[in-house]
Design an enzyme around this catalytic site. Structure first.
Site, PDB file in Angstrom:
ATOM      1  N   SER A  29       0.841  -1.207   0.000  1.00 30.96           N
ATOM      2  CA  SER A  29       0.000   0.000   0.000  1.00 30.96           C
ATOM      3  C   SER A  29       0.868   1.247   0.000  1.00 30.96           C
ATOM      4  O   SER A  29       2.091   1.187   0.147  1.00 30.96           O
ATOM      5  CB  SER A  29      -0.916   0.011   1.226  1.00 30.96           C
ATOM      6  OG  SER A  29      -0.181   0.328   2.398  1.00 30.96           O
ATOM      7  N   SER A  52       0.749   3.664   2.260  1.00 31.78           N
ATOM      8  CA  SER A  52       0.707   4.303   3.581  1.00 31.78           C
ATOM      9  C   SER A  52       2.066   4.816   4.048  1.00 31.78           C
ATOM     10  O   SER A  52       2.129   5.661   4.934  1.00 31.78           O
ATOM     11  CB  SER A  52       0.153   3.329   4.617  1.00 31.78           C
ATOM     12  OG  SER A  52       1.062   2.267   4.869  1.00 31.78           O
ATOM     13  N   LYS A  85       4.913   0.276   9.610  1.00 31.25           N
ATOM     14  CA  LYS A  85       4.715   1.691   9.919  1.00 31.25           C
ATOM     15  C   LYS A  85       5.994   2.201  10.584  1.00 31.25           C
ATOM     16  O   LYS A  85       6.933   1.450  10.826  1.00 31.25           O
ATOM     17  CB  LYS A  85       3.523   1.906  10.861  1.00 31.25           C
ATOM     18  CG  LYS A  85       2.209   1.291  10.404  1.00 31.25           C
ATOM     19  CD  LYS A  85       1.620   1.988   9.204  1.00 31.25           C
ATOM     20  CE  LYS A  85       0.298   1.337   8.796  1.00 31.25           C
ATOM     21  NZ  LYS A  85      -0.233   1.890   7.529  1.00 31.25           N
ATOM     22  N   SER A  97      -3.166   6.605   5.847  1.00 33.28           N
ATOM     23  CA  SER A  97      -2.601   5.492   6.601  1.00 33.28           C
ATOM     24  C   SER A  97      -3.511   5.155   7.777  1.00 33.28           C
ATOM     25  O   SER A  97      -3.808   6.016   8.598  1.00 33.28           O
ATOM     26  CB  SER A  97      -1.202   5.855   7.120  1.00 33.28           C
ATOM     27  OG  SER A  97      -0.723   4.847   8.010  1.00 33.28           O
TER      28      SER A  97
END
Length: 262
Positions: free
Chosen positions: A67, A69, A124, A227
């Site tokens: 993704s 994010s 993350k 995100s």
């Protein structure tokens, strides 16, 4: 069923065949007899599976970024390597830490098991460590009452969607990285779930303020308005940590992206 468990089962089966062949089965075969196919394949695959299992479980593991994010740090399609031992040695499959080495630091890019579904791996950036008071108000980050050093740089063009996001450089604990914000995205956090320790967070129209509980970490994507992270589903417990991402080893769409990153 996760890949680590499948690999572990294959290791047990091939290892059992290899041991049985050496110590038992060969005694009952003529010296010039050909090995049965299941012995030949099982015994020959065992060392290969063993090497892959050890490398993947204790040293380094590959992941693919699915993704946007973590833009602009990581792009969709980046193949990355994750250091499996920097945060401690863990037993494979059960992911239980048995040897402490280092703890996650603010600014680290970390892979972890998604708290709401541990079968999924998420990536993350570590924003808050245990005991930190993290405030994300009006799209600006403050840690323990001190605003994170931020400077504006040129807007970021999303090549696949042809629109711009505001781009900033944040510096926390000596680590610099780029973040993105979208002007039209709201400051408040919508659709946050009822996660453990939610009472340690205060949600308001400007964002949220959280105190990170012991043994947990507050994670955010660098693409801040695109995100789903700790702002929505809460803190990452220490037992969910997989490792520290540190290297892009392939991107089929852009070979220039190969290399280390922050």
């Amino acid at each position: 069923m996760n890949f680590a468990l499948i690999l572990f089962c294959l290791l047990l089966v091939s290892g059992a065949i290899w041991v049985a062949d050496i110590f038992v089965l060969r005694k009952f075969r003529a010296a010039d007899a050909k090995d049965p196919w299941w012995v030949e394949y099982g015994a020959s695959f065992f060392p290969v599976i063993l090497i892959v299992f050890v490398l993947r479980s204790f040293i380094v593991e590959p992941f693919k970024i699915p993704s946007a994010s973590m833009l602009p740090t990581l792009h969709v399609g980046d193949f990355i390597l994750v250091n499996k031992f920097t945060y401690g040695i863990r037993l494979p499959v059960v992911n239980k830490k048995i040897i402490d080495i280092n703890e996650p630091q603010r600014g680290d890019v970390m892979v972890f098991r998604y708290p709401e579904d541990p079968s999924l791996d998420y990536i993350k950036r570590v924003v808050g460590v245990p005991g930190d008071k993290v405030a994300y108000q009006n799209k600006r980050l403050t840690i323990n009452g001190k605003p994170v050093e931020t400077r504006r740089v040129d807007d970021y063009l999303h090549p696949e969607r042809l629109y711009y996001s505001k781009q900033f450089v944040e510096k926390s604990d000596g680590v610099e990285h780029h973040t993105l914000n979208d002007t039209d995205a709201p400051d408040f956090i919508s659709k946050a779930t009822q996660f453990p320790y939610r009472n340690d967070c205060l949600y308001n129209n400007a964002g949220l303020i959280c105190t990170v509980p012991a043994g947990h970490y507050f994670m955010m994507g660098d693409n801040r308005d695109n995100s789903r992270d700790s702002r929505f589903w809460g803190f990452v417990p220490e037992e969910n940590i997989v490792g520290k991402a540190f290297f892009i080893w392939l991107n089929f769409g852009d070979l220039k992206r190969i290399g280390s990153f922050r």
